[in-house]
Design a protein around this motif. Structure first.
Motif, PDB file in Angstrom:
ATOM      1  N   SER A   1      78.399  20.372  23.083  1.00  0.00           N
ATOM      2  CA  SER A   1      78.342  18.998  22.658  1.00  0.00           C
ATOM      3  C   SER A   1      78.301  17.876  23.806  1.00  0.00           C
TER       4      SER A   1
ATOM      5  N   SER B   1      77.005  12.456  16.778  1.00  0.00           N
ATOM      6  CA  SER B   1      77.901  13.038  15.750  1.00  0.00           C
ATOM      7  C   SER B   1      78.495  14.223  16.278  1.00  0.00           C
ATOM      8  N   ALA B   2      77.873  15.248  16.928  1.00  0.00           N
ATOM      9  CA  ALA B   2      78.524  16.275  17.534  1.00  0.00           C
ATOM     10  C   ALA B   2      79.482  16.062  18.500  1.00  0.00           C
ATOM     11  N   TRP B   3      79.298  15.098  19.547  1.00  0.00           N
ATOM     12  CA  TRP B   3      80.152  14.535  20.409  1.00  0.00           C
ATOM     13  C   TRP B   3      81.419  13.998  19.966  1.00  0.00           C
TER      14      TRP B   3
ATOM     15  N   LYS C   1      82.716  14.745  17.150  1.00  0.00           N
ATOM     16  CA  LYS C   1      83.540  15.940  16.391  1.00  0.00           C
ATOM     17  C   LYS C   1      84.181  16.765  17.474  1.00  0.00           C
ATOM     18  N   ALA C   2      83.364  16.883  18.678  1.00  0.00           N
ATOM     19  CA  ALA C   2      84.047  17.607  19.819  1.00  0.00           C
ATOM     20  C   ALA C   2      85.230  16.780  20.392  1.00  0.00           C
TER      21      ALA C   2
ATOM     22  N   ALA D   1      87.069  14.650  18.579  1.00  0.00           N
ATOM     23  CA  ALA D   1      88.458  14.943  17.820  1.00  0.00           C
ATOM     24  C   ALA D   1      89.058  16.256  18.099  1.00  0.00           C
ATOM     25  N   ASP D   2      88.212  17.278  18.486  1.00  0.00           N
ATOM     26  CA  ASP D   2      88.853  18.528  18.522  1.00  0.00           C
ATOM     27  C   ASP D   2      89.714  18.541  19.911  1.00  0.00           C
TER      28      ASP D   2
END
Length: 230
Positions: free
Chosen positions: A104, A159-161, A163-164, A166-167
């Motif tokens: 990501s 969007s992918a970044w 989410k990454a 947050a993880d």
């Protein structure tokens, strides 16, 4: 050499430098896209941080152990430093962070770099070869297609970044204590100390959203220069 000179002179003959287009939406937005792409890959790709724990074990009291992480955030390859040379009397085993978020992060940064390069090329055409751009119907259509695709890619990559990211915050935050077996051993205590501020990574997500909005908004201005509009 004569052929090379002829090609150079021919290309220079077609060059008509005009900065007036930068005052129009098509050129002005392209400059903003260029600038915002720089901030996007700089704030993400240049990040370095660390998470810290306080460990107490045999012969060690409240020793700070650290795990340094950075772009591209392959956290599963990052281990905490040992509390002491004796490794807590031999009970300390290498403790790694959890998660690999490189796909990501690299998607986001690679897109930003490619956008940066494309904006430079587009500005060269806008400023020096606007007459060619207007006379060749394929150039505006290509520009329109690239603009639409790039706007979509900014949406996907941001969007992918996000989410990454947050993880990543979870994988480097206080919750990591519960997943460390060493900390559950008798006579051993672990406390979460701190983690580096990720403000710049938050900013990178904001610039990703701004880039998406810019490219989506620019679709109309690029479309107006195509024969589809005329």
């Amino acid at each position: 050499w004569s052929l090379q000179a002829a090609l150079v002179s021919s290309s220079m003959a077609g060059l008509r430098v005009d900065f007036a287009l930068l005052l129009e939406p098509l050129g002005f937005i392209k400059v903003l896209e260029w600038i915002f792409s720089i901030f996007a890959f700089a704030t993400c790709g240049g990040f370095q941080g660390e998470t810290r724990l306080l460990v107490s074990c045999e012969g060690v009291a409240n020793k700070t152990v650290t795990a340094a992480f950075a772009y591209p955030f392959r956290l599963n390859t990052v281990a905490f430093s040992a509390p002491d040379p004796k490794r807590c009397g031999g009970t300390w085993t290498d403790v790694y962070l959890v998660g690999n978020f490189s796909s990501s992060a690299q998607f986001f940064v690679t897109l930003a770099v490619l956008v940066f390069l494309y904006c430079i090329a587009a500005l060269v055409v806008y400023i020096g070869y606007k007459h060619v751009y207007q006379q060749n119907s394929k150039l505006p259509l290509s520009d329109l297609a690239i603009t639409v695709i790039t706007a979509f890619l900014w949406l996907v990559s941001t969007s992918a970044w996000a989410k990454a990211l947050a993880d990543i915050k979870i994988s480097t935050g206080p919750s990591i204590i519960s997943g460390i077996e060493f900390c559950k051993a008798p006579g051993t205590t672990c406390h979460f100390a701190s983690v580096s501020s990720m403000r710049t990574l938050n900013v990178s997500v904001v610039f990703g959203l701004l880039n998406m909005a810019l490219w989506a908004g620019n679709i109309w201005f690029v479309y107006k220069d195509t024969n589809l509009h005329n």
